[in-house]
Design a protein around this motif. Sequence first.
Motif, PDB file in Angstrom:
ATOM      1  N   ALA A 208      27.017 -60.460 -19.144  1.00  0.00           N
ATOM      2  CA  ALA A 208      28.135 -60.417 -20.084  1.00  0.00           C
ATOM      3  C   ALA A 208      29.083 -59.312 -19.647  1.00  0.00           C
ATOM      4  CB  ALA A 208      27.644 -60.175 -21.497  1.00  0.00           C
ATOM      5  N   CYS A 209      30.344 -59.638 -19.594  1.00  0.00           N
ATOM      6  CA  CYS A 209      31.375 -58.672 -19.230  1.00  0.00           C
ATOM      7  C   CYS A 209      32.419 -58.690 -20.344  1.00  0.00           C
ATOM      8  CB  CYS A 209      31.996 -59.077 -17.899  1.00  0.00           C
ATOM      9  SG  CYS A 209      33.303 -57.976 -17.371  1.00  0.00           S
ATOM     10  N   ARG A 210      32.690 -57.502 -20.918  1.00  0.00           N
ATOM     11  CA  ARG A 210      33.625 -57.420 -22.035  1.00  0.00           C
ATOM     12  C   ARG A 210      34.890 -56.673 -21.653  1.00  0.00           C
ATOM     13  NH1 ARG A 210      30.110 -55.937 -27.440  1.00  0.00           N
ATOM     14  NH2 ARG A 210      29.018 -57.912 -27.514  1.00  0.00           N
ATOM     15  N   ALA A 211      35.997 -57.108 -22.245  1.00  0.00           N
ATOM     16  CA  ALA A 211      37.271 -56.403 -22.147  1.00  0.00           C
ATOM     17  C   ALA A 211      37.733 -56.178 -23.582  1.00  0.00           C
ATOM     18  CB  ALA A 211      38.298 -57.232 -21.379  1.00  0.00           C
ATOM     19  N   VAL A 212      37.902 -54.912 -23.958  1.00  0.00           N
ATOM     20  CA  VAL A 212      38.257 -54.583 -25.346  1.00  0.00           C
ATOM     21  C   VAL A 212      39.769 -54.499 -25.509  1.00  0.00           C
ATOM     22  CG1 VAL A 212      36.092 -53.386 -25.791  1.00  0.00           C
ATOM     23  CG2 VAL A 212      38.062 -52.098 -24.951  1.00  0.00           C
ATOM     24  N   ALA A 213      40.216 -54.774 -26.732  1.00  0.00           N
ATOM     25  CA  ALA A 213      41.649 -54.706 -27.032  1.00  0.00           C
ATOM     26  C   ALA A 213      42.106 -53.260 -27.187  1.00  0.00           C
ATOM     27  CB  ALA A 213      41.961 -55.494 -28.296  1.00  0.00           C
ATOM     28  N   LYS A 214      41.254 -52.416 -27.737  1.00  0.00           N
ATOM     29  CA  LYS A 214      41.569 -50.998 -27.912  1.00  0.00           C
ATOM     30  C   LYS A 214      40.344 -50.197 -27.490  1.00  0.00           C
ATOM     31  CE  LYS A 214      44.601 -51.687 -31.881  1.00  0.00           C
ATOM     32  NZ  LYS A 214      44.799 -51.405 -33.302  1.00  0.00           N
TER      33      LYS A 214
ATOM     34  N   ALA B 184      38.570 -48.452 -30.339  1.00  0.00           N
ATOM     35  CA  ALA B 184      38.038 -49.325 -31.391  1.00  0.00           C
ATOM     36  C   ALA B 184      37.563 -50.624 -30.740  1.00  0.00           C
ATOM     37  CB  ALA B 184      39.115 -49.596 -32.438  1.00  0.00           C
ATOM     38  N   PRO B 185      36.361 -50.619 -30.161  1.00  0.00           N
ATOM     39  CA  PRO B 185      35.914 -51.762 -29.354  1.00  0.00           C
ATOM     40  C   PRO B 185      35.443 -52.980 -30.141  1.00  0.00           C
ATOM     41  CG  PRO B 185      34.238 -50.063 -29.384  1.00  0.00           C
ATOM     42  CD  PRO B 185      35.424 -49.510 -30.125  1.00  0.00           C
ATOM     43  N   GLN B 186      35.785 -53.075 -31.432  1.00  0.00           N
ATOM     44  CA  GLN B 186      35.331 -54.223 -32.210  1.00  0.00           C
ATOM     45  C   GLN B 186      36.033 -55.519 -31.798  1.00  0.00           C
ATOM     46  OE1 GLN B 186      36.592 -51.425 -33.531  1.00  0.00           O
ATOM     47  NE2 GLN B 186      34.995 -50.484 -34.746  1.00  0.00           N
ATOM     48  N   GLU B 187      37.247 -55.425 -31.324  1.00  0.00           N
ATOM     49  CA  GLU B 187      37.986 -56.612 -30.871  1.00  0.00           C
ATOM     50  C   GLU B 187      37.842 -56.717 -29.360  1.00  0.00           C
ATOM     51  OE1 GLU B 187      39.835 -58.780 -32.681  1.00  0.00           O
ATOM     52  OE2 GLU B 187      40.002 -57.770 -34.613  1.00  0.00           O
ATOM     53  N   PHE B 188      37.253 -57.800 -28.887  1.00  0.00           N
ATOM     54  CA  PHE B 188      37.034 -57.930 -27.451  1.00  0.00           C
ATOM     55  C   PHE B 188      36.956 -59.387 -27.036  1.00  0.00           C
ATOM     56  CE2 PHE B 188      32.889 -57.720 -29.459  1.00  0.00           C
ATOM     57  CZ  PHE B 188      32.216 -58.786 -28.893  1.00  0.00           C
TER      58      PHE B 188
ATOM     59  N   ARG C  83      34.045 -65.872 -25.082  1.00  0.00           N
ATOM     60  CA  ARG C  83      33.979 -65.673 -26.522  1.00  0.00           C
ATOM     61  C   ARG C  83      34.911 -64.540 -26.938  1.00  0.00           C
ATOM     62  NH1 ARG C  83      28.423 -66.481 -24.926  1.00  0.00           N
ATOM     63  NH2 ARG C  83      28.318 -64.292 -24.403  1.00  0.00           N
ATOM     64  N   ARG C  84      35.264 -64.547 -28.204  1.00  0.00           N
ATOM     65  CA  ARG C  84      36.037 -63.440 -28.769  1.00  0.00           C
ATOM     66  C   ARG C  84      35.216 -62.796 -29.859  1.00  0.00           C
ATOM     67  NH1 ARG C  84      40.696 -63.615 -32.895  1.00  0.00           N
ATOM     68  NH2 ARG C  84      40.894 -61.400 -33.248  1.00  0.00           N
ATOM     69  N   GLY C  85      35.091 -61.483 -29.787  1.00  0.00           N
ATOM     70  CA  GLY C  85      34.396 -60.733 -30.824  1.00  0.00           C
ATOM     71  C   GLY C  85      35.416 -60.128 -31.758  1.00  0.00           C
ATOM     72  N   ALA C  86      35.105 -60.123 -33.035  1.00  0.00           N
ATOM     73  CA  ALA C  86      36.021 -59.588 -34.038  1.00  0.00           C
ATOM     74  C   ALA C  86      35.343 -58.450 -34.788  1.00  0.00           C
ATOM     75  CB  ALA C  86      36.446 -60.686 -35.001  1.00  0.00           C
ATOM     76  N   ALA C  87      36.116 -57.730 -35.592  1.00  0.00           N
ATOM     77  CA  ALA C  87      35.615 -56.572 -36.326  1.00  0.00           C
ATOM     78  C   ALA C  87      34.416 -56.922 -37.199  1.00  0.00           C
ATOM     79  CB  ALA C  87      36.737 -55.971 -37.167  1.00  0.00           C
ATOM     80  N   GLY C  88      34.378 -58.113 -37.771  1.00  0.00           N
ATOM     81  CA  GLY C  88      33.266 -58.515 -38.626  1.00  0.00           C
ATOM     82  C   GLY C  88      32.042 -58.962 -37.857  1.00  0.00           C
ATOM     83  N   GLY C  89      32.109 -58.911 -36.543  1.00  0.00           N
ATOM     84  CA  GLY C  89      30.973 -59.309 -35.725  1.00  0.00           C
ATOM     85  C   GLY C  89      30.931 -60.794 -35.425  1.00  0.00           C
TER      86      GLY C  89
ATOM     87  N   ALA D 297      45.713 -52.991 -22.642  1.00  0.00           N
ATOM     88  CA  ALA D 297      44.730 -51.904 -22.548  1.00  0.00           C
ATOM     89  C   ALA D 297      44.175 -51.796 -21.133  1.00  0.00           C
ATOM     90  CB  ALA D 297      43.595 -52.123 -23.553  1.00  0.00           C
ATOM     91  N   LEU D 298      43.921 -52.942 -20.514  1.00  0.00           N
ATOM     92  CA  LEU D 298      43.427 -52.920 -19.126  1.00  0.00           C
ATOM     93  C   LEU D 298      44.487 -52.360 -18.178  1.00  0.00           C
ATOM     94  CD1 LEU D 298      41.554 -56.331 -18.924  1.00  0.00           C
ATOM     95  CD2 LEU D 298      40.534 -54.062 -18.794  1.00  0.00           C
TER      96      LEU D 298
END
Length: 146
Positions: free
Chosen positions: A16-22, A25-29, A60-66, A126-127
Amino acid sequence: PASPPMTMRVSLQRTACRAVAKWDAPQEFFELGAEISVHMISEASTVQLKEIAVRRGCIRRGAAGGLRASLCPSLEIIASGRLEQSADAGGTIRRSAFALDRIVIEPCSGRLSAADTAVLTMTLAALARAEAGSAEPADELRLRDP
C-alpha cells in the motif's frame, strides 16, 4: 574487465502506498494497494527493466471518518523499458535517460466525484510542495542542463 550483469527480482505482496492531501492532517489520502513485481538486469551503464508489474491493484480514497471509497477496484499495469546513464571522463553522471518500450494497462473502470477531484488536487499540490531542491550546486546544474 567489465563486470557481469546482475539480475534482480523484487516482489512486494499486499503493498500500500499513500499520498496525503495535507502533511499535517493525514486523514485525507489516496492509496494504491497492489502486488508489485520488478525484474531488472543491471549492467555498467544500463538497467534493463524486463518487467514492472502492478497486479491485483486498486485505488482507494481515505476520508476523515475512516471510510474508504474505491475509486478503481481493479488495476493491472505491465511495463518494460530501460534506464541509461552516461558519465564524463571523471566518472560524474552527466545524463540519465528513462525509456519505456512497452506499457500495457488492462481495461479498468474508475469513478471520481467532485469531492474526490478536490482532494486529489490538494494531494498533488502537497506532493509538489514536498519536492526537495537539488543537492548539486546551481553552477553544476547549469553546466549539465544549460
